[in-house]
Design a protein around this motif. Sequence first.
Motif, mmCIF file in Angstrom:
data_model
loop_
_atom_site.group_PDB
_atom_site.id
_atom_site.type_symbol
_atom_site.label_atom_id
_atom_site.label_comp_id
_atom_site.label_asym_id
_atom_site.label_seq_id
_atom_site.Cartn_x
_atom_site.Cartn_y
_atom_site.Cartn_z
ATOM 1 N N SER B 49 -1.272 -20.932 18.174
ATOM 2 C CA SER B 49 0.040 -21.455 17.768
ATOM 3 C C SER B 49 0.423 -20.961 16.384
ATOM 4 C CB SER B 49 0.028 -22.979 17.753
ATOM 5 O OG SER B 49 -0.255 -23.475 19.029
ATOM 6 N N ASP B 180 4.681 -21.483 23.886
ATOM 7 C CA ASP B 180 3.403 -22.035 23.450
ATOM 8 C C ASP B 180 2.976 -23.142 24.409
ATOM 9 O OD1 ASP B 180 1.187 -22.945 22.173
ATOM 10 O OD2 ASP B 180 2.131 -23.246 20.217
ATOM 11 N N GLU B 181 2.128 -22.810 25.331
ATOM 12 C CA GLU B 181 1.641 -23.736 26.351
ATOM 13 C C GLU B 181 2.787 -24.544 26.967
ATOM 14 O OE1 GLU B 181 -2.007 -25.530 25.688
ATOM 15 O OE2 GLU B 181 -2.476 -24.447 23.858
HETATM 16 MG MG LIG Z 1 -1.460 -24.570 19.885
#
Ligand SMILES: [Mg+2]
Lengths: 313, 335
Positions: B49, B180-181
Amino acid sequence: MFAMIIRRMVQLVFLLIGITFIVFMAMHIAPGDPASIIGGPTATKTDIIQIRERLGLDRPIIIQYLDYLNGLLHGDLGISFQTNRSVAEEIWIRLPNTVNLAVASVIVSILIGIPLGIISALKRNSWLDVFSTTVSLGGISVPHFWLGAIFILIFAVHLKWLPVGGLHAPFWTPQGFKEIILPAITLGTGSAAMTARMTRSAMLEIIRADFVRTARAKGVKERAVIWVHCLRNAMIPVVTVIGLNFGGLLGGTIITEQVFAINGVGRLMIESISARDFPMVQGGVLLIATIFVVINLLVDIVYALIDPRINYD
Amino acid sequence: MAEEVLRVKDLEVQFKTAEGYLSAVRGISFNLKKGETVCVVGESGCGKSISALSIMGLLPANGRIANGEIWFDGKDLVKLRQDEIQKIRGNDISMIFQEPMTALNPVFTIGFQLCEPLRIHQNLNKTVAAKKAVELLKQVGISEPERRMKQYPHELSGGMRQRVMIAIALACEPKILIADEPTTALDVTIQAQILDLLNELKQKFNTSVIMITHDMGVVAEVADRVIVMYAGEVVEEGDVETIFNDPQHPYTQGLLASVPNVDREQEELTAIPGSMPSLNEKIEGCRFHPRCPFATEKCKLQHPSMTMIGNHKVRCWLKGGQVSDDNINSQRDAL
Ligand SMILES: [Mg+2]
Ligand SMILES: Nc1ncnc2c1ncn2[C@@H]1O[C@H](COP(=O)(O)OP(=O)(O)OP(=O)(O)O)[C@@H](O)[C@H]1O
């Protein structure tokens, strides 16, 4: 929302009945006889008995109370023991001054508190933040009468910029504005300080929120991130504090009006309490309680306007 | 070969902590081509991240880019001023996040939040932006888009909110989408729908995607190329077939072995023993050696650099790695 307002109004009626009972009993049980105060030092025993009869104070206390309630239901707040004029009228004459003072103080507390809180949060741990949190702490701790006296001394007596006291016009007129500055700051400082502290902590929390990151990721300018995305969210707890402060502020008008010689409801209350003017005190307390409840209702309405997740129905 | 849209070079990110500056990302380099999907995988805390946020210029307040370059559109994003990078964010490079439940502002309507990037970057007026927003909602598969425009985030489910986030991210047809995910917080059926949607939109707009995940299943579904990160470093990089069929780094092998697989139902899942080092742990040599079943003396002492093996890159002594000095640099900066 409408149902909520109706519900609150019904609650208000019961609340007011409760308040009248407590105040009524407290006034009658407290030492000091209105009749002897009215009669003065030269009054004889028979004079005083006569006065008591005239005021209806000779009857059993429950009858007096029910009689008072009955009057209330017909919109009659009673007659002042002191002036023999209608209580409603006496309060009505002074209400504008008090409302002026209270509203101006709330404005002061919002205009000072919210920007101060925001700046503190944005410049966290800077000298500005340290300065403003220290001033806030001071603002909460300092008593009104002291602050008022100091203000009068500096700005009215020494610098002669502003009048020493009195209030004869609404705060948005030039004369009223000059007259209200010192009292409004005196009364508003405490709640400005609380507002600043609340704003600061709410902003600090919101700034870390995921949706603030989303806003930045969209390319929203930093200024809009703060003033649009953060502020509206941060205002949710701040509005509560402002609403709660209003109660303290109403209480504070009593002292502030005294210090600045403002002929308002607060000062009327002090005079009435020392004169044991029962109907006047009861009328004043009822008024203040009603204003307080209405303000809280307004706060809840503002809540729903700010936060779409709140739904009262 | 497709043109390159992004090049990250020797990116190093540090956080100010009680123990001074500590590196969370230690000199990663990679590039991204037009229309390509690169998956960044690795355990929690390896710096995925943070790397992505560096590209967006959205590092947390205590973070800084200590070193490196991020080239996009002829500009080094690291050197841009706030107002310059604001023009790129949400316009040329967009990002969607893991938590759809909290990623939208609770006090503004979907319409307002979706129109925002259109109004900022394309200078559209209210009505035109609203029209386009309705179109976008349709594209991300949201029913009754006109009604949704007036709704608030709490009135939408998690999957719907993530669709809205995708619509916001794609509003200005960015060249790069960083996800991000994006599906981690959603339940399985919704996950699949969101991945399909991303794939479909990506093809339509020819967007390059950086997809961060620790789910190898997601990687298999969407990736063209895979970057494996461990403790702030890239340890392996290659196209998706090579990574899955011929993983070289013991860490990648471990990651793949810990994925449940219907074909090998009988086999036990092998998790990688040990855990990710924290930022303040000092590790000599290869950063993975404390957890590596094949570690040798050399691995404990010297830091390997990336080596090309066939068409993929790996950072491992067992695979002919070379001595690197980049680790020495980052150690020095951390002090
Ligand atoms: Mg992350
Ligand atoms: N604001 C911060 N201050 C200090 N350290 C931080 C901060 N933000 C992240 N870190 C550290 O940086 C490292 C990398 O974090 P990052 O969020 O990039 O991990 P990740 O790979 O995305 O993990 P996950 O899969 O859990 O999202 C972690 O060790 C984390 O603790």
